[in-house]
Write a protein that holds these residues in place. Structure first.
Motif, mmCIF file in Angstrom:
data_model
loop_
_atom_site.group_PDB
_atom_site.id
_atom_site.type_symbol
_atom_site.label_atom_id
_atom_site.label_comp_id
_atom_site.label_asym_id
_atom_site.label_seq_id
_atom_site.Cartn_x
_atom_site.Cartn_y
_atom_site.Cartn_z
ATOM 1 N N UNK A 42 39.452 41.154 32.590
ATOM 2 C CA UNK A 42 38.449 40.382 33.597
ATOM 3 C C UNK A 42 38.208 41.327 34.934
ATOM 4 N N UNK A 43 39.285 42.075 34.981
ATOM 5 C CA UNK A 43 39.170 43.308 36.134
ATOM 6 C C UNK A 43 38.392 44.433 35.594
ATOM 7 N N UNK A 76 38.124 41.716 42.053
ATOM 8 C CA UNK A 76 39.460 42.090 41.259
ATOM 9 C C UNK A 76 40.678 40.926 42.002
ATOM 10 N N UNK A 77 40.325 40.834 43.264
ATOM 11 C CA UNK A 77 41.432 39.857 44.055
ATOM 12 C C UNK A 77 41.020 38.780 43.361
ATOM 13 N N UNK A 78 39.829 38.182 43.133
ATOM 14 C CA UNK A 78 39.695 36.831 42.631
ATOM 15 C C UNK A 78 40.203 36.730 41.356
ATOM 16 N N UNK A 79 40.055 37.632 40.653
ATOM 17 C CA UNK A 79 40.724 37.796 39.277
ATOM 18 C C UNK A 79 42.204 37.456 39.514
ATOM 19 N N UNK A 80 43.125 38.291 40.383
ATOM 20 C CA UNK A 80 44.500 38.093 40.575
ATOM 21 C C UNK A 80 44.517 36.578 41.074
ATOM 22 N N UNK A 81 43.869 36.166 41.963
ATOM 23 C CA UNK A 81 44.081 34.887 42.387
ATOM 24 C C UNK A 81 43.997 33.568 41.122
ATOM 25 N N UNK A 94 38.338 29.248 42.577
ATOM 26 C CA UNK A 94 38.050 30.783 42.864
ATOM 27 C C UNK A 94 36.884 31.229 42.110
ATOM 28 N N UNK A 95 36.367 30.841 40.941
ATOM 29 C CA UNK A 95 35.299 31.143 40.331
ATOM 30 C C UNK A 95 34.234 30.979 40.958
ATOM 31 N N UNK A 96 34.180 29.800 41.687
ATOM 32 C CA UNK A 96 33.013 29.232 42.647
ATOM 33 C C UNK A 96 33.101 30.295 43.869
ATOM 34 N N UNK A 97 34.069 30.371 44.401
ATOM 35 C CA UNK A 97 34.249 31.121 45.618
ATOM 36 C C UNK A 97 33.565 32.594 45.395
ATOM 37 N N UNK A 98 33.990 33.261 44.054
ATOM 38 C CA UNK A 98 33.237 34.490 43.762
ATOM 39 C C UNK A 98 31.754 34.078 43.561
ATOM 40 N N UNK A 99 31.359 33.026 43.031
ATOM 41 C CA UNK A 99 29.769 33.107 42.992
ATOM 42 C C UNK A 99 29.258 32.790 44.497
ATOM 43 N N UNK A 100 29.908 32.179 45.564
ATOM 44 C CA UNK A 100 29.485 32.473 46.951
ATOM 45 C C UNK A 100 29.319 33.713 47.430
ATOM 46 N N UNK A 101 30.345 34.443 46.945
ATOM 47 C CA UNK A 101 30.376 36.156 47.584
ATOM 48 C C UNK A 101 29.217 36.626 46.973
ATOM 49 N N UNK A 102 28.862 36.440 45.788
ATOM 50 C CA UNK A 102 27.877 37.297 44.976
ATOM 51 C C UNK A 102 26.477 36.693 45.379
ATOM 52 N N UNK A 103 26.425 35.347 45.718
ATOM 53 C CA UNK A 103 24.889 35.016 46.027
ATOM 54 C C UNK A 103 24.698 34.976 47.589
ATOM 55 N N UNK A 123 41.119 40.679 53.793
ATOM 56 C CA UNK A 123 42.204 39.724 53.757
ATOM 57 C C UNK A 123 42.372 39.288 52.126
ATOM 58 N N UNK A 124 41.315 39.351 51.347
ATOM 59 C CA UNK A 124 41.569 39.265 49.831
ATOM 60 C C UNK A 124 42.292 40.495 49.285
ATOM 61 N N UNK A 125 41.975 41.601 49.443
ATOM 62 C CA UNK A 125 42.926 42.734 48.814
ATOM 63 C C UNK A 125 44.155 42.636 49.135
ATOM 64 N N UNK A 126 44.474 42.474 50.507
ATOM 65 C CA UNK A 126 45.964 42.193 51.099
ATOM 66 C C UNK A 126 46.641 41.367 50.442
ATOM 67 N N UNK A 127 46.094 40.011 50.291
ATOM 68 C CA UNK A 127 46.730 38.770 49.703
ATOM 69 C C UNK A 127 46.934 38.966 48.138
ATOM 70 N N UNK A 128 46.036 39.853 47.345
ATOM 71 C CA UNK A 128 45.952 40.002 46.291
ATOM 72 C C UNK A 128 47.254 40.854 45.766
#
Length: 249
Positions: A42-43, A76-81, A94-103, A123-128
């Protein structure tokens, strides 16, 4: 002078629908791959979705990779989450959050939009990183923290035509790495948020907000004092009232 970035994106009709379909398909494919325990694939899919980076001459690859690094980091962070939870509902969220990011978030080109992209990516990178590899050797956490802070800072400062972008980005990356080196000896967690993530988010948000307000001529001496006071207060509370032991708080 800031260079204008032209993005070719269909505005209407079938091409627009097809464009949206491909965008939404990426998070769904990521979700499916995580569900069948193929998170690394997925990454890889996130990286392959940026194939246009390599459609130019090799001498331009580094510049294009740097320009797309924030987007790749968030994906990549979304995949880890997704991989860190077995809940089907949370994986879909999390998939929906990534859709919001992309759109919505990623296409933004205003100063505010780019600033938010940089903050969310950090924030996402450090959390992941601390969620998935919190038990890794110290040098892994330090290098990962440096890279995330550097990439996020570079994305942030580049939108302001800051002449010292490279220096300031390296400075923030060095600060993040130093903080990670110190705190990772007693790595504490507040639920799922590691202490380095919390402190770098608070300090980074405060400094970035003051810089943004300064560049837009809206930073007053009173606001500056308020931001500094709030940052110092939060950091003090976190450091003083933490249970400094080798355990999760």
């Amino acid at each position: 002078m800031r260079q204008a970035v032209t993005k070719i994106r269909p505005a209407s009709g079938f091409s627009h629908f097809l464009h949206l379909f491909f965008i939404v398909s990426l998070p769904l494919l990521m979700y499916v791959l995580v569900r069948i325990n193929l998170a690394p694939l997925a990454i890889l899919l996130v990286v392959l979705s940026k194939w246009r980076m390599f459609a130019v001459r090799p001498r331009h690859w580094l510049a294009y990779i740097r320009a797309n690094s924030v987007d790749i980091m968030v994906g990549a962070s979304i995949v880890i989450f997704m991989a860190q939870t077995t809940s089907n509902i949370w994986q879909l969220i999390w998939a929906f959050v990534y859709v919001l990011w992309l759109l919505i978030i990623k296409p933004g080109t205003s100063l505010f939009s780019v600033s938010m992209q940089a903050l969310l990516a950090q924030v996402a990178g450090l959390m992941a990183v601390y969620m998935a590899w919190g038990g890794s050797p110290l040098y892994v956490l330090v290098l990962a923290t440096w890279l995330i802070c550097y990439v996020s800072a570079r994305h942030f400062f580049a939108s302001f035509d800051e002449p010292y972008t490279r220096f300031l980005s390296n400075l923030w990356g060095y600060f993040g790495a130093t903080l990670a080196w110190v705190l990772s000896h007693w790595l504490l967690y507040y639920n799922i948020v590691a202490q380095p993530t919390l402190l770098l988010t608070v300090i980074g948000f405060g400094l970035a907000t003051m810089y943004y307000l300064e560049q837009t001529d809206r930073l007053t001496p009173l606001l500056r004092k308020q931001f500094v006071f709030i940052m110092v207060a939060i950091v003090t509370v976190v450091l003083v009232f933490s249970d400094w032991g080798d355990k999760v708080v």
